[in-house]
Design an enzyme around this catalytic site. Sequence first.
Site, PDB file in Angstrom:
ATOM      1  N   PRO A  21       2.663   1.734   6.984  1.00  0.00           N
ATOM      2  CA  PRO A  21       3.573   0.779   7.623  1.00  0.00           C
ATOM      3  C   PRO A  21       2.798  -0.189   8.521  1.00  0.00           C
ATOM      4  O   PRO A  21       1.891   0.214   9.244  1.00  0.00           O
ATOM      5  CB  PRO A  21       4.507   1.667   8.444  1.00  0.00           C
ATOM      6  CG  PRO A  21       3.760   2.930   8.657  1.00  0.00           C
ATOM      7  CD  PRO A  21       2.852   3.095   7.475  1.00  0.00           C
ATOM      8  N   VAL A  22       3.135  -1.452   8.415  1.00  0.00           N
ATOM      9  CA  VAL A  22       2.538  -2.477   9.262  1.00  0.00           C
ATOM     10  C   VAL A  22       3.686  -3.167   9.980  1.00  0.00           C
ATOM     11  O   VAL A  22       4.348  -4.031   9.434  1.00  0.00           O
ATOM     12  CB  VAL A  22       1.710  -3.484   8.439  1.00  0.00           C
ATOM     13  CG1 VAL A  22       1.160  -4.603   9.335  1.00  0.00           C
ATOM     14  CG2 VAL A  22       0.577  -2.772   7.716  1.00  0.00           C
ATOM     15  N   LYS A  23       3.919  -2.727  11.207  1.00  0.00           N
ATOM     16  CA  LYS A  23       5.008  -3.281  12.006  1.00  0.00           C
ATOM     17  C   LYS A  23       4.498  -4.204  13.103  1.00  0.00           C
ATOM     18  O   LYS A  23       5.236  -5.027  13.616  1.00  0.00           O
ATOM     19  CB  LYS A  23       5.828  -2.150  12.626  1.00  0.00           C
ATOM     20  CG  LYS A  23       6.500  -1.270  11.593  1.00  0.00           C
ATOM     21  CD  LYS A  23       7.269  -0.154  12.243  1.00  0.00           C
ATOM     22  CE  LYS A  23       7.913   0.726  11.178  1.00  0.00           C
ATOM     23  NZ  LYS A  23       8.662   1.840  11.750  1.00  0.00           N
ATOM     24  N   THR A  24       3.245  -4.043  13.482  1.00  0.00           N
ATOM     25  CA  THR A  24       2.661  -4.834  14.566  1.00  0.00           C
ATOM     26  C   THR A  24       1.291  -5.336  14.130  1.00  0.00           C
ATOM     27  O   THR A  24       0.725  -4.857  13.144  1.00  0.00           O
ATOM     28  CB  THR A  24       2.495  -3.996  15.844  1.00  0.00           C
ATOM     29  OG1 THR A  24       1.510  -2.978  15.590  1.00  0.00           O
ATOM     30  CG2 THR A  24       3.816  -3.359  16.284  1.00  0.00           C
ATOM     31  N   ASP A  27      -1.209  -2.548  13.911  1.00  0.00           N
ATOM     32  CA  ASP A  27      -1.225  -1.894  12.603  1.00  0.00           C
ATOM     33  C   ASP A  27      -1.984  -2.738  11.586  1.00  0.00           C
ATOM     34  O   ASP A  27      -2.751  -2.225  10.771  1.00  0.00           O
ATOM     35  CB  ASP A  27       0.194  -1.661  12.085  1.00  0.00           C
ATOM     36  CG  ASP A  27       1.034  -0.771  12.966  1.00  0.00           C
ATOM     37  OD1 ASP A  27       0.464   0.085  13.676  1.00  0.00           O
ATOM     38  OD2 ASP A  27       2.273  -0.927  12.956  1.00  0.00           O
TER      39      ASP A  27
END
Length: 135
Positions: A21-24, A27
């Site tokens: 997951p790449v939320k920020t 990340d």
Amino acid sequence: SGIKCFNRTTGVHVTRDRFLPVKTTSDLLLVMSNLYTLERGLLRMSEKRRFGTTPLVKLDREFAKMAEFNWRIAQVPDIIHLEHLTVSGNVTFGKRVALRGTVIIIANHGGNIDIPTGSELEDKIVSGNLQIRDH
């Protein structure tokens, strides 16, 4: 979860070797780094990594938008031996920067810190104002 709002839905379990997951932008820095390689559609942690875990990365709000992230990081640092990175304030990274161990970089309010091209930081705290210029 939003899935309950739809009729006849099916969930699919995707393992972490296929998706991270790449939320920020913190990340994103991890995924873009030399920490991972993509092999036949699977994300693999580098065999050079001496720890079996992902480093903790905390980038301040100055890095939150992609335009700022790209402007502040000329090239994603080498983080293969990083354990923890915290960056706060007006900080920029040059190219070919290597970060190892625990690195904390905190620019003073109204000031800035420029990590020059080719820098190697290992178990360091950098704070205040720092500008190194070529002459």
